[in-house]
Structures are given as C-alpha cells and as structure tokens.
Design a protein around this motif. Structure first.
Motif, PDB file in Angstrom:
ATOM      1  N   GLU B  23      25.590 -24.939  32.204  1.00 56.99           N
ATOM      2  CA  GLU B  23      25.497 -26.404  32.145  1.00 56.99           C
ATOM      3  C   GLU B  23      24.905 -26.973  33.434  1.00 56.99           C
ATOM      4  O   GLU B  23      24.061 -27.855  33.400  1.00 56.99           O
ATOM      5  CB  GLU B  23      26.889 -27.011  31.901  1.00 56.99           C
ATOM      6  N   GLY B  24      25.348 -26.444  34.562  1.00 55.53           N
ATOM      7  CA  GLY B  24      24.956 -27.025  35.849  1.00 55.53           C
ATOM      8  C   GLY B  24      23.529 -26.702  36.262  1.00 55.53           C
ATOM      9  O   GLY B  24      22.914 -27.445  37.021  1.00 55.53           O
ATOM     10  N   HIS B  25      22.996 -25.581  35.790  1.00 56.69           N
ATOM     11  CA  HIS B  25      21.652 -25.162  36.220  1.00 56.69           C
ATOM     12  C   HIS B  25      20.630 -25.273  35.095  1.00 56.69           C
ATOM     13  O   HIS B  25      19.648 -24.548  35.077  1.00 56.69           O
ATOM     14  CB  HIS B  25      21.697 -23.726  36.760  1.00 56.69           C
ATOM     15  N   GLN B  26      20.897 -26.197  34.141  1.00 55.17           N
ATOM     16  CA  GLN B  26      20.002 -26.360  32.990  1.00 55.17           C
ATOM     17  C   GLN B  26      18.526 -26.438  33.396  1.00 55.17           C
ATOM     18  O   GLN B  26      17.688 -25.725  32.860  1.00 55.17           O
ATOM     19  CB  GLN B  26      20.367 -27.641  32.219  1.00 55.17           C
ATOM     20  N   GLU B  27      18.257 -27.296  34.366  1.00 57.73           N
ATOM     21  CA  GLU B  27      16.860 -27.541  34.722  1.00 57.73           C
ATOM     22  C   GLU B  27      16.169 -26.257  35.193  1.00 57.73           C
ATOM     23  O   GLU B  27      15.058 -25.936  34.771  1.00 57.73           O
ATOM     24  CB  GLU B  27      16.822 -28.599  35.845  1.00 57.73           C
ATOM     25  N   ASP B  28      16.881 -25.508  36.063  1.00 58.23           N
ATOM     26  CA  ASP B  28      16.302 -24.255  36.547  1.00 58.23           C
ATOM     27  C   ASP B  28      16.135 -23.233  35.427  1.00 58.23           C
ATOM     28  O   ASP B  28      15.153 -22.507  35.376  1.00 58.23           O
ATOM     29  CB  ASP B  28      17.204 -23.657  37.643  1.00 58.23           C
ATOM     30  N   LEU B  29      17.117 -23.197  34.520  1.00 61.61           N
ATOM     31  CA  LEU B  29      17.032 -22.224  33.431  1.00 61.61           C
ATOM     32  C   LEU B  29      15.842 -22.535  32.526  1.00 61.61           C
ATOM     33  O   LEU B  29      15.137 -21.635  32.072  1.00 61.61           O
ATOM     34  CB  LEU B  29      18.346 -22.206  32.633  1.00 61.61           C
ATOM     35  N   VAL B  30      15.605 -23.812  32.305  1.00 62.34           N
ATOM     36  CA  VAL B  30      14.437 -24.198  31.495  1.00 62.34           C
ATOM     37  C   VAL B  30      13.156 -23.783  32.207  1.00 62.34           C
ATOM     38  O   VAL B  30      12.246 -23.211  31.605  1.00 62.34           O
ATOM     39  CB  VAL B  30      14.445 -25.720  31.222  1.00 62.34           C
ATOM     40  N   LYS B  31      13.108 -24.028  33.510  1.00 61.86           N
ATOM     41  CA  LYS B  31      11.918 -23.667  34.282  1.00 61.86           C
ATOM     42  C   LYS B  31      11.672 -22.154  34.220  1.00 61.86           C
ATOM     43  O   LYS B  31      10.536 -21.705  34.136  1.00 61.86           O
ATOM     44  CB  LYS B  31      12.098 -24.081  35.744  1.00 61.86           C
ATOM     45  N   GLN B  32      12.740 -21.393  34.245  1.00 55.85           N
ATOM     46  CA  GLN B  32      12.578 -19.944  34.309  1.00 55.85           C
ATOM     47  C   GLN B  32      12.271 -19.310  32.962  1.00 55.85           C
ATOM     48  O   GLN B  32      11.615 -18.284  32.889  1.00 55.85           O
ATOM     49  CB  GLN B  32      13.858 -19.310  34.867  1.00 55.85           C
ATOM     50  N   THR B  33      12.791 -19.917  31.912  1.00 55.92           N
ATOM     51  CA  THR B  33      12.659 -19.254  30.609  1.00 55.92           C
ATOM     52  C   THR B  33      11.773 -20.040  29.646  1.00 55.92           C
ATOM     53  O   THR B  33      11.327 -19.506  28.636  1.00 55.92           O
ATOM     54  CB  THR B  33      14.037 -19.114  29.934  1.00 55.92           C
ATOM     55  N   GLY B  34      11.568 -21.318  29.933  1.00 54.16           N
ATOM     56  CA  GLY B  34      10.846 -22.154  28.971  1.00 54.16           C
ATOM     57  C   GLY B  34      11.670 -22.434  27.732  1.00 54.16           C
ATOM     58  O   GLY B  34      11.149 -22.908  26.715  1.00 54.16           O
ATOM     59  N   MET B  35      12.944 -22.131  27.769  1.00 57.57           N
ATOM     60  CA  MET B  35      13.801 -22.330  26.595  1.00 57.57           C
ATOM     61  C   MET B  35      15.016 -23.159  27.007  1.00 57.57           C
ATOM     62  O   MET B  35      15.445 -23.155  28.150  1.00 57.57           O
ATOM     63  CB  MET B  35      14.312 -20.982  26.068  1.00 57.57           C
TER      64      MET B  35
END
Lengths: 430, 430
Positions: B23-35
């Motif tokens: 939940e807290g790192h949503q933005e980074d996870l999107v950047k890293q995976t595109g998902m």
C-alpha cells in the motif's frame, strides 16, 4: 542444442578470467541455461603476444569490427577498458542487436544513460554487474532484492587500492608513501595512482550505485570527491583514540527526495560493519526504510572475482535470449533528481587544530562555532611538541557542511590558531 | 493499466508488513512493474480481531479457499506459517495456476522439492527469498550472482535468536538462562525456544541454501544438527583467550563432489567477517572458487525486513507475468548428491578436558590422539579450582570427525581424565 556465440573484447586480466570460466564451467553453464556458450571471437591488442592460457589462435583478431560485425556473434563481452572509443564499439554492438556485458565502470559512469537507452531501443541487454565492487553482486541486490524498498543511504568501500593503503597505515603505522609503494609492488595500484587515491574511481562506482539505488540519473561530476592524499598517521591515531577508523568512503544519502553523493575519507565507528573491511576487500552498506541495515562484502577486483560477475551477467543474457525477453528488465531512472546544497548536507565533523596553549582560546573557538550553529559533542586538548602550543580535537554534533566550512574559513585568520590540520566527516557514529 | 490481484494468506507480523509495503509504495511498484498491484483477499484467523493498521474489512476472510479459489487472484503470498496444511494450500494455489511467494522456511525445507516441481509443471513462479535470512537477498545472490561460479563453502549465522543469546553471553557474560529470558522478553525467542537454540531453525535454512548453492536436493534430516544449549561461559572465555568467538554456525561444504551440511556451535577466528555479526543480525558467508570470499549481512527477521523480501519476490513475479515467462527461471537440482561420511569430514577441533594434575597425563593423552592420527596444534594447561586437577585445552590440526569422536570415546574411560567438558569445531581459523 542451441549455441550462443560470444565476442570477447579484451584479453587482459579480466578477459583471461572470463575465458577460463566459460571454458572451465561449460557443463554447469549448459545445465543452467540449456545453451552451449562459445567464445567465438577475441579482440586482442597483439595476436603474437605470449599468453598464459592456451587459446585457439584462429579466434584472435586485432580488428574490433571483425568482432562487432560478425553476424554470428550474439553477445559482446567488453573487458578492454577505455571510454570514448569503447563507447563507439558498444553503440555499434547494440545497433546491430548484440547484447553487451561490460565490466567498465568508467564507461558506465560517463555514458551509462546513453548506452542503456540505446540498448532498450534495440531490444538488447546491457549488464554491468562487474563494474562496481567486482565480485559482489550488489547491482542485482539493489535492482531486484530491494525493489520494493526505499533505499535512503548507501556507504561503500569501493576502491580496493585506497582501502589497502589505509589498512596498512592504520594497522601497521606505515606512512602514506610506504603504503603506496607496497600497493604498487603488489599490483594493486597503478604507476599513476591518482584515480584510486584521489577518489575518482570510487566516485564512478558511487555514481552507478546512486543511479540504481535512488532511481535518478546521477552524473559523475555531481559526486563530490575528496581523495585520501591528506590522511596522516596522526589523524588515524586520533581517530582510534576516539573509537573511529578512517576509510575512503562513498556516501550516497537521500532525505525527503534530496540527494547527496560524495567520496571522502571519513571516520567510521570501530563497531560498524564497514570498519572491519580491510585490505583490498570492498563492501557496500545499504540502508533501506523497510529492510534496515544490510552489507555486502567481497573482493573488489581480481581476475576471477570480476570474471565471475561478468559471466553471471552473461548467463542472465543467455537465459533472457532463451525466453525472448532481452532488453526488458532494465529500469530507466524515473525520479526527478534534486541535489542537496551545502546547507542541506548534515553530518558530524572531526576538526583538528593547532592552537596557542593559553587560557581563553577554547572559549573563543567555541563561541565562533556556536555563532555558526555548530555545536560541540566532544573536545580533546593535547599538548603539542612545540612549546606553548596545543592540539585541539573537536567532534561536532550534526552540522551543515556549509557552516563547518564557513566557520573554519573564519578560524583560519584567528590569531591564536596556527593551522587547521584536518577536517573529516564522521559517519556511522552510533 | 493492468491489475495484478494478490491473495495474502496470513496477517501476522510479516503479513502486516507486506500489506504496508504494497500500500505504501504503490507509486514505486507501478514504476517498476508497469502494473497496479492490489491485495484483493486476506486470510485471517479471526475477522473480528483489532488490527494495528486500517484494512478494508471486505477483504478479510477466515476461509482459505475463498482466497485460493478466487479466479481473480493471480498471486498468493503465503505468510501464515505451518507445514502440512500449508503445503496443501500452496499445492492448491499452484494447481490453479496461481503464482506463490512464501516466507515459510519450514515448508520449503521439508516440501520445497515437491512444491517447486509442481510450480514448474503449472508454469507458475514459486519464490521464497524471505525464508532464509529475512532481509538479505541471499537466494538471488546464489542463483544469479554466482551462477557461473562453483560454490564450495557457505557458513551462515542464520538464526537471530541464538546469535542474540551468544552475543549477550559473550559480550556481557550473561548466563545461558539469563540471555534466553531476555530474548524471550524482547520477543526474539518463543516460549518454547527449542527450534532456535537447538539448531533446527538454522538447519532448515542451511538445507535451502545448500540445495541452491550446490545444486543438489538436500533433505532436512541430512543436516547434522547440534544446538547451543551446552555452550558455557567458560567455553566462551577459553575461546576468547585463543582468539576465537563461539557462534551457532551453519556449515555447508563441498569437496570433490562430496557434501557435508551441519549446524553446530563452532569457534570462529575473531578477525573473520562472521565474528562481528552480533545480536539478531544474520549473515551468510559464501566462498566460490572464482569469486573467493564474500559475505551478505543484514536483519534475519522482523516485520519490514522480511516483508521487503516477500514484496521484492512479488515484484519479480509481476515482471515475469508482464513478460509471460513465469515458471521458467527456476533451476531444479541437477547434481547427484553424495554426502560425506564421518571419516570424510575434516576440521580442526577444540577439546576441553578435566584431568588429574600429575606428570605424564598429557603425554598419555597426546599418545592416544596420535594413535588416531589427531595431531595437536595448541595446548593450554590451567590449574583447576579442585585440588590436584587441571584443565587441558587442546586445539587439533585438521582431523576427521570420526577420529576425534572415537578418540574422545576412548579417553572417557581413561583413568586420569575426570570429564570431557566440551568439544567444538574450529572454523575459519586462518
């Protein structure tokens, strides 16, 4: 079985190691990749040169384009070194759809952004694990192991030569000159050691580490760089007395999106994991918000450690080829880079002054420091061999870099201060 | 943007950490995976329980099959613990084509082979980085970083509880009981600490490490396991006098295809990198033929360090989903496993005896040792508080495990020996 043909550019120490590993570990490589990896072309400076290992002479060429333009070569392994000319070779390789594995930190620190972009554009892999801390798989750890974390601090002992010299100076009280001579005799230091002792080599690696760890495009000239040339045995002894050890450290910090990256001789608490990294060993300490403290330790250079990193990258390229996913795993920097100014860089500092040994001097210095908001954590005053002189060692609380430099500038003209002998950043002090 | 739905099984310490990071790192996870990674189902033991973090109650279920059979769930994150029941859940998930990330060392040490086979069969990823040494990305390092190397030795401090206790005993001269009590009060040790102090927890991790490092299918019951229950303050003090420190170490060695894996309290030279791994920290020392010495250091447990490892695995699963290459990166053991017998295990040993303080005793013991080809590197004799008694400390040269045990068995009935007080393997002695 499918074959993968590799063009090896460079047959120096690392190139020889790569050749040995690929030839010697054939069976394991086949097991791991399902492919037969063959070195089919080797670029050398001189075909006639005597070599330490037996190589089929037909593989050798002195013409880089024989390797780069061979349509059968799938992967280029670049271990020849150099920057501008090598950049052209790597670009040429990528443009022809050849994947590239390189051990070249100079190249990646200066042209990494451009080369990685080119690689993605042509669907090629471009891996460079060996470029930082030789045998330690630190780039993989940053990119994959901590992919869900936010890295806020990295500290690296990433230059083996300077660490060897500082270890000798610290453990055996050798002088800088004697430690350097020994490092040169052992082949750890070049005839011209500037890049190692001056911190440039470490700065290149910190630029690569901070690009990957902070997701920003870090330029080499944005890394503040102070060498170890001024470190004296006296400083090392004073550090010991206070429980510190002096290391040439790469420091990369991120606070609230603001970044600082430097290489400098710094004091590290003796109980810190980095403090016991000795000799030519390298280590990278990584602090992540979630993971907390971690450290990766290993050989920073050498034929086989570096070759191992290169061939491990090669294995990843080959696995990707088999899966058809080359050029897809690399993440371009996606954060906006905001560098700290000197009044946003906070650290503790160690200052050593030669002062008149008379009452009131310390009070005046303390007052001056206070005027710049530099508060004192620890003071030691020691008699100096010169009559009526004393040495004053001050460790500050967290202060800005700007303040400490300003206040020292002012103290220079202070009548009771003969000399500002040294200034060190104090890291990992808890 | 494509969504990835995650079923989280377990909402204890690690589960809470996973939820926080995702939940807290949503933005980074999107950047890293595109998902867009969403936790869409959460298995809990009790829906009504008060939680430390705000969670949409609709996500919670007490029925595992609500998670396992939800067709929208792509990835199962298993952080509930347990072995047999959990094995069934993981098998059910894989059979339905769901990828699995687990932090469960017990499960992987016992059923890892079966589960990995099932994963490959169904084209699923099954990752378990968090199962060994929490926050340290050691499995990735072994599988990828050293893929072209031959690992010949791994030594791990892979149980934080026992290392915390030994650190307290060593640094503060606390008794075993007091160190245990403190570990329990701090939540580092369970009410029943058997699995930690007895070495079973470490044995599970060493079984996973040796499977990956040596490419053999290592079974848990093939790991020799001696706990730290018998370690005394006297032993620790004698070790210090000789320049050693006692650690509960997992040792995995490979010589000429022959393998040994054990967990035991062993003496480590104080200058060895493992010797300064203190408190609940973990470290894995890896020796590879090419790379030489490396060490990976970090937190062995804890909510966020472990969660970081889980979510980093999740990121890899999601990247693989995007590339369509799940279930392809895992390497089944491909080497034939040959375990060493006790006369093929070589080590130095530390032996402490209580003997009659009279002339000729040492000579007789030395003669007996020599008869078993156990040669002596170092002897210290100290007067004992009992009258006419002495303590004899012997450090041997490399001897076989069989010899040392045989000779000690014989010495037990030797008239001038009152007791064999302790026996330790000495590792990393150079």
């Amino acid at each position: 079985m499918n074959k993968v043909k590799v063009g090896l550019m460079g047959m120096g120490t690392v190139g020889t190691g790569v050749y040995r590993l690929v030839e010697g570990h054939q069976e394991d490589l086949v097991k791991q990749t399902g492919m037969d990896i063959q070195i089919s072309r080797i670029l050398v400076q001189n075909r006639e040169k005597k070599r330490t290992i037996a190589i089929d002479e037909d593989l050798l060429t002195e013409d880089p384009y024989t390797v780069l333009q061979d349509p059968e070569v799938d992967v280029i392994v670049e271990v020849m070194g150099g920057v501008e000319q090598t950049r052209e070779y790597v670009l040429a390789a990528l443009e022809q759809g050849k994947h590239v594995v390189t051990a070249n930190k100079d190249l990646m620190a200066v042209h990494g952004g451009e080369l990685l972009e080119k690689a993605v554009k042509h669907g090629c892999d471009l891996f460079y694990e060996a470029s930082v801390a030789g045998g330690i798989p630190i780039l993989r750890a940053l990119v994959e192991g901590f992919s869900s974390d936010r890295i806020t601090k990295m500290m690296g002992i990433v230059n083996g030569t300077s660490n060897y010299m500082l270890t000798k100076m610290s453990q055996e009280e050798e002088s800088y000159e004697s430690a350097l001579k020994e490092a040169q005799e052992l082949g750890y230091a070049e005839a011209d050691p500037t890049s190692d002792v001056g911190g440039l080599d470490a700065a290149r690696k910190m630029s690569i580490l901070s690009t990957l760890g902070f997701h920003v495009g870090m330029n080499l000239d944005e890394v503040e760089c102070v060498g170890m040339e001024e470190v004296t045995l006296e400083d090392i002894q004073y550090a010991k007395d206070l429980g510190y050890i002096i290391k040439l450290i790469g420091i990369a910090k991120q606070d609230d999106e603001l970044i600082e990256v430097s290489v400098e001789p710094a004091m590290i608490k003796q109980s810190h994991p980095l403090a016991s990294v000795n000799g030519v060993f390298n280590a990278v300490y990584v602090y992540g918000e979630a993971v907390g403290e971690t450290m990766f330790y290993g050989p920073g250079a050498g034929e086989l450690p570096t070759a191992n990193a290169v061939v491990s990258d090669l294995v990843t390229v080959v696995k990707n080829m088999k899966l058809g996913v080359n050029g897809r795993g690399m993440l371009a920097p996606y954060r906006e880079k905001k560098l700290k100014s000197d009044d946003e860089i906070f650290a503790k500092y160690f200052v050593r002054l030669l002062v008149d040994d008379q009452s009131g001097v310390l009070a005046q210095i303390a007052k001056k420091l206070a005027a710049y908001d530099v508060s004192i954590e620890q003071v030691i005053q020691k008699p100096h061999e010169l009559e009526h002189k004393a040495e004053l060692i001050i460790v500050t609380h967290q202060s800005t870099k700007k303040s400490i430099h300003h206040v020292l500038e002012e103290l220079k003209s202070f009548e009771h201060i003969d000399a500002i002998k040294s200034l060190y950043r104090v890291e990992a002090s808890e």
